[in-house]
Design a protein around this motif. Structure first.
Motif, mmCIF file in Angstrom:
data_model
loop_
_atom_site.group_PDB
_atom_site.id
_atom_site.type_symbol
_atom_site.label_atom_id
_atom_site.label_comp_id
_atom_site.label_asym_id
_atom_site.label_seq_id
_atom_site.Cartn_x
_atom_site.Cartn_y
_atom_site.Cartn_z
ATOM 1 N N SER A 83 0.747 -0.997 0.077
ATOM 2 C CA SER A 83 -0.112 0.064 -0.034
ATOM 3 C C SER A 83 0.715 1.253 -0.039
ATOM 4 O O SER A 83 0.600 2.089 -0.729
ATOM 5 N N ARG A 84 1.788 1.242 0.639
ATOM 6 C CA ARG A 84 2.734 2.376 0.752
ATOM 7 C C ARG A 84 3.349 2.592 -0.754
ATOM 8 O O ARG A 84 3.767 3.837 -0.975
ATOM 9 N N ILE A 85 3.914 1.461 -1.370
ATOM 10 C CA ILE A 85 4.561 1.665 -2.610
ATOM 11 C C ILE A 85 3.514 2.137 -3.748
ATOM 12 O O ILE A 85 3.889 3.065 -4.432
ATOM 13 N N ILE A 86 2.195 1.551 -3.653
ATOM 14 C CA ILE A 86 1.373 2.180 -4.592
ATOM 15 C C ILE A 86 0.973 3.757 -4.206
ATOM 16 O O ILE A 86 0.950 4.366 -5.081
ATOM 17 N N ALA A 87 0.926 4.130 -3.044
ATOM 18 C CA ALA A 87 0.713 5.449 -2.559
ATOM 19 C C ALA A 87 1.897 6.389 -3.103
ATOM 20 O O ALA A 87 1.465 7.431 -3.514
ATOM 21 N N ARG A 210 -0.126 -11.220 -10.288
ATOM 22 C CA ARG A 210 -0.280 -10.219 -11.587
ATOM 23 C C ARG A 210 -1.173 -9.267 -11.172
ATOM 24 O O ARG A 210 -1.136 -8.123 -11.825
ATOM 25 N N ARG A 211 -2.149 -9.511 -10.299
ATOM 26 C CA ARG A 211 -3.196 -8.245 -10.154
ATOM 27 C C ARG A 211 -2.362 -6.996 -9.496
ATOM 28 O O ARG A 211 -2.361 -5.978 -9.526
ATOM 29 N N ASP A 212 -1.521 -7.490 -8.495
ATOM 30 C CA ASP A 212 -0.555 -6.549 -7.518
ATOM 31 C C ASP A 212 0.303 -5.763 -8.618
ATOM 32 O O ASP A 212 0.536 -4.567 -8.409
ATOM 33 N N LEU A 213 0.910 -6.409 -9.509
ATOM 34 C CA LEU A 213 1.795 -5.915 -10.457
ATOM 35 C C LEU A 213 1.009 -4.806 -11.332
ATOM 36 O O LEU A 213 1.525 -3.707 -11.718
ATOM 37 N N MET A 214 -0.318 -5.070 -11.897
ATOM 38 C CA MET A 214 -1.226 -4.284 -12.851
ATOM 39 C C MET A 214 -1.457 -3.005 -11.896
ATOM 40 O O MET A 214 -1.562 -2.004 -12.510
ATOM 41 N N VAL A 215 -1.941 -3.355 -10.590
ATOM 42 C CA VAL A 215 -2.307 -2.164 -9.727
ATOM 43 C C VAL A 215 -0.796 -1.258 -9.599
ATOM 44 O O VAL A 215 -1.457 0.003 -9.659
ATOM 45 N N GLU A 216 -0.001 -1.678 -9.540
ATOM 46 C CA GLU A 216 1.182 -0.999 -9.463
ATOM 47 C C GLU A 216 1.503 -0.139 -10.678
ATOM 48 O O GLU A 216 1.888 1.069 -10.539
ATOM 49 N N ASN A 220 1.476 4.145 -11.565
ATOM 50 C CA ASN A 220 2.314 4.923 -12.211
ATOM 51 C C ASN A 220 1.789 5.881 -13.034
ATOM 52 O O ASN A 220 2.206 6.887 -13.490
ATOM 53 N N LEU A 221 0.520 5.577 -13.628
ATOM 54 C CA LEU A 221 -0.082 6.476 -14.574
ATOM 55 C C LEU A 221 -1.167 7.381 -13.909
ATOM 56 O O LEU A 221 -1.308 8.483 -14.223
ATOM 57 N N ILE A 222 -1.710 6.928 -12.894
ATOM 58 C CA ILE A 222 -2.780 7.864 -12.019
ATOM 59 C C ILE A 222 -2.475 7.300 -10.556
ATOM 60 O O ILE A 222 -1.973 6.517 -10.170
ATOM 61 N N ASN A 223 -3.065 8.365 -9.671
ATOM 62 C CA ASN A 223 -2.896 8.240 -8.170
ATOM 63 C C ASN A 223 -3.912 7.186 -7.844
ATOM 64 O O ASN A 223 -5.300 7.735 -8.100
ATOM 65 N N VAL A 224 -3.764 6.267 -7.355
ATOM 66 C CA VAL A 224 -4.649 5.215 -6.845
ATOM 67 C C VAL A 224 -4.558 4.856 -5.178
ATOM 68 O O VAL A 224 -3.598 4.924 -4.738
ATOM 69 N N THR A 225 -5.640 4.198 -4.717
ATOM 70 C CA THR A 225 -5.497 3.633 -3.393
ATOM 71 C C THR A 225 -6.133 2.260 -3.746
ATOM 72 O O THR A 225 -7.179 2.055 -4.491
ATOM 73 N N PHE A 234 -12.120 -6.820 -4.344
ATOM 74 C CA PHE A 234 -10.983 -5.968 -4.526
ATOM 75 C C PHE A 234 -11.233 -4.419 -4.943
ATOM 76 O O PHE A 234 -11.847 -4.333 -6.112
ATOM 77 N N LEU A 235 -11.071 -3.325 -4.341
ATOM 78 C CA LEU A 235 -11.453 -2.139 -4.836
ATOM 79 C C LEU A 235 -10.414 -1.128 -4.994
ATOM 80 O O LEU A 235 -9.225 -1.291 -4.437
ATOM 81 N N VAL A 236 -10.295 -0.320 -6.095
ATOM 82 C CA VAL A 236 -9.333 0.514 -6.533
ATOM 83 C C VAL A 236 -9.805 1.865 -6.608
ATOM 84 O O VAL A 236 -10.804 1.847 -7.511
ATOM 85 N N HIS A 237 -9.613 2.969 -5.966
ATOM 86 C CA HIS A 237 -9.985 4.070 -6.090
ATOM 87 C C HIS A 237 -9.048 5.259 -6.504
ATOM 88 O O HIS A 237 -7.738 4.901 -6.555
ATOM 89 N N THR A 238 -9.388 6.249 -7.100
ATOM 90 C CA THR A 238 -8.732 7.421 -7.599
ATOM 91 C C THR A 238 -9.334 8.612 -7.125
ATOM 92 O O THR A 238 -10.420 9.109 -7.567
ATOM 93 N N ASP A 239 -8.647 9.441 -6.098
ATOM 94 C CA ASP A 239 -9.279 10.621 -5.645
ATOM 95 C C ASP A 239 -10.615 10.535 -5.433
ATOM 96 O O ASP A 239 -11.378 11.528 -5.721
ATOM 97 N N GLY A 240 -10.937 9.350 -4.643
ATOM 98 C CA GLY A 240 -12.404 9.343 -4.211
ATOM 99 C C GLY A 240 -13.331 8.672 -5.104
ATOM 100 O O GLY A 240 -14.286 8.436 -4.999
#
Length: 623
Positions: A83-87, A210-216, A220-225, A234-240
């Protein structure tokens, strides 16, 4: 009680456990260089004992063990660290993108001296100084024309270079949006496979890697949490904004934005609401195109327009060696051909707006004269309008400064004839056009009878660009139609001046309306523009503009470089920590294989011994 074949079963379970551990270690070794792979470990535990503690258990010394069993095959992963790396990864890619592009922008302003805008403008001023010293010299007039051409060419080149980078950034935005859409779709698809595998009781470790790699990569392209509260969703958010929810995902569309030079605007496919990203390479690219490069182009356009305006203001009031007067030295291309500035803004075939760049009053003013009037002027601003109050004790100069110090997008100055000029600036909002006066109103009499700009006071006498023939609100004030978009790319020396350099106006007309041979007063005034504070709305000379521009670009490039170095250091530490936890160590895996091999051999030997015991029991007992 334990059966005669229990030992064989124990040995078989041991063989299976060690065989699985060897296979898992081999799987780790084969994927040691696979991007995003996490090393896996077989979790084993003791098999349930033969007897459980209850009233029916046999009277034995203790529970009889049944060997081992495989609980699961787990990947070694620290989700908190992930989570820290993705952030953090979106910040690294954000500054990396800005650093790359600012290196390109810096090259535009770090031109060789002989072809730079600054150098050509210095030569242009110098040519006017030389002409003022010898107004009868035809060679000096030719030099003014040629250096004027060189200057406009260098301004065009800088404009074209900035537009070229903007177009390149826009192309990168297109490709990045496609990558984002592709990754969100793939993440959602893998989520569905993971849920189905887990429903069967499996641990889909490779799929989760594979999923974790794609999320990372998405990070790189947009800010995600990432939200993992529900193991089945499994949820992925960007700016809410939710962008992936289980096997559902959202896509980004690109909509042509005519207000932004036809560049694309990002919207969510399902709602068509604007999509904003504050991080990642996509966030950096949009900011570079719509803010940084747009601002640089606006700054260059403002400089070019003001430069041409002030030179033309003197030149058209001066007279050439051929006694021709009233000529502009530079020619600007109007945005609309209609002489009243009427324009069909919404594209319905009917003119519904007025694009006016400059208004000049009819009355000559004295800067230090107290106006003796009271009222409130209203001008268009970045958001709505801004009010500028005036009082009887104010001087004309006080009021000009007050207009320029306001947040309005209309600025003021007194021209060489001491008439008040209102001039539009660039617009902060892309929904508003650049260099268009959108609203001018005065509750009192300053802009009406005193300066001769507006015909009437109050809301009924206001000038508003949201209608055709808005110039009807003006008195007999002179006005100029808004120049074409990016006027710095279209500024040229007046063809009449190019064809006949004797039209270069170095003098002011004498009492007979002719040019004296030795009169170089107009040339002196034009040369003096260089060191005069002429940038409308700001207290700067043209030399200050060049110094400020180079400094601003250099500082932003330095900021990007420093921030990138800082983010790289942070990310390197985090990735090294993750590798120490999840990465495959070949030596460790080889050591484990040897250990499991010996275990497997021991289990095989145990089965062999059990076989001999059973053989003795079955074939020899009772003989």
């Amino acid at each position: 009680m334990s059966g005669s074949f229990a030992g064989i079963e124990i040995g078989k379970r041991s063989l299976m456990a060690h065989s699985t551990q060897i296979q898992t270690a081999g799987h780790n070794i084969s994927n040691a260089d696979t991007e995003g792979y996490s090393r896996q470990r077989v979790k084993v535990s003791t098999m349930d004992p033969l007897y459980r503690p209850d009233l029916e258990r046999a009277e034995l010394a203790g529970q009889i063990g049944q060997g081992t069993k495989i609980e699961s095959i787990e990947r070694i992963r620290d989700e908190l660290l992930d989570s820290r790396i993705i952030a953090q990864t979106n910040e690294e890619s954000y500054w990396n993108t800005r650093n790359d592009y600012y290196a390109m922008i810096e090259q535009i302003y770090n031109e060789p001296d002989e072809v730079s805008v600054r150098s050509n403008m210095d030569k242009f001023w110098q040519s006017w100084q030389e002409l003022s010293a010898d107004p009868s010299n035809n060679a000096a007039r030719d030099a003014v024309v040629v250096r004027g051409q060189s200057l406009t060419n260098s301004i065009k080149q800088q404009n074209n270079n900035l537009i070229a980078i903007s177009n390149q950034v826009n192309g990168d935005i297109d490709s990045t949006v496609k990558q984002v859409n592709d990754l969100t779709r793939q993440i959602a698809d893998v989520n569905g496979e993971i849920v189905r595998s887990k429903a069967m009781g499996d641990n889909p470790n490779d799929l989760m890697d594979r999923r974790d790699l794609m999320v990372e990569k998405l990070g790189n392209l947009i800010n995600v949490t990432v939200v993992r509260t529900d193991p089945d969703e499994f949820l992925v958010h960007t700016d809410g904004q939710m962008i992936v929810q289980g096997s559902e995902y959202r896509q980004i569309d690109e909509v042509t934005d005519l207000d932004n030079k036809g560049y694309s605007r990002l919207v969510w496919h399902d709602t068509q609401v604007d999509a904003y990203f504050r991080g990642g390479s996509l966030g950096a690219l949009v900011e570079l195109r719509d803010k940084d490069l747009r601002s640089e182009l606006q700054s260059l356009d403002t400089m070019a327009l003001n430069f041409a305006d002030f030179v033309n203001d003197i030149h058209r009031n001066a007279i050439g060696k051929n006694n021709v007067t009233g000529l502009d030295f530079f020619t600007e291309h109007p945005f609309v051909e209609n002489t009243n500035g009427n324009y069909d803004r919404n594209g319905d075939g009917t003119e519904d707006a007025s694009y006016i760049f400059r208004m000049t009053g009819t009355n000559s003013l004295r800067p230090q004269e107290q106006i003796g009037l009271q009222g409130t002027m209203t001008f268009n601003s970045a958001s709505g309008t801004v009010s500028v109050d005036y009082y009887p004790a104010d001087t004309v100069e006080d009021l000009v400064n007050r207009i320029n110090d306001s947040n309005g997008e209309v600025k003021a100055y007194l021209d060489r004839n001491s008439k008040l000029v209102l001039k539009a600036t660039t617009s902060e909002s892309m929904s508003n056009p650049d260099f268009v006066i959108r609203h001018v109103e005065d509750s009192g009499m300053f802009l009406t009878g005193y300066t001769g700009i507006l015909r009437g006071s109050g809301a009924d006498g206001a000038y508003d660009f949201n209608r055709a023939n808005a110039i009807d609100a003006l008195a007999d004030a002179q006005f100029a139609v808004t120049p074409v978009m990016n006027p710095s790319g279209y500024l040229v020396v007046n063809p009449q001046v190019e064809q006949d350099s004797s039209s270069v106006a170095a003098a002011f007309a004498n009492s007979q309306g002719r040019a004296d041979q030795d009169d170089g007063r107009a040339a002196v005034e034009i040369a003096a523009i260089r060191n005069t504070k002429m940038m409308v709305g700001t207290d700067r000379t043209f030399d200050d503009y060049f110094a400020d521009t180079v400094t601003r670009i250099g500082l932003k490039g330095e900021q990007a470089e420093n921030q990138l170095a800082s983010k790289n250091a942070i990310m390197n530490d985090l990735r090294d920590l993750r590798d120490s936890i999840s990465g495959v160590n070949i030596n460790e895996e080889l050591a484990d294989i040897i250990k499991f091999q010996y275990g497997y051999e021991a289990a095989a030997k145990f089965i062999s011994v059990q076989d001999e015991l059973l053989n003795t029991l079955i074939n020899r007992v009772g003989v």
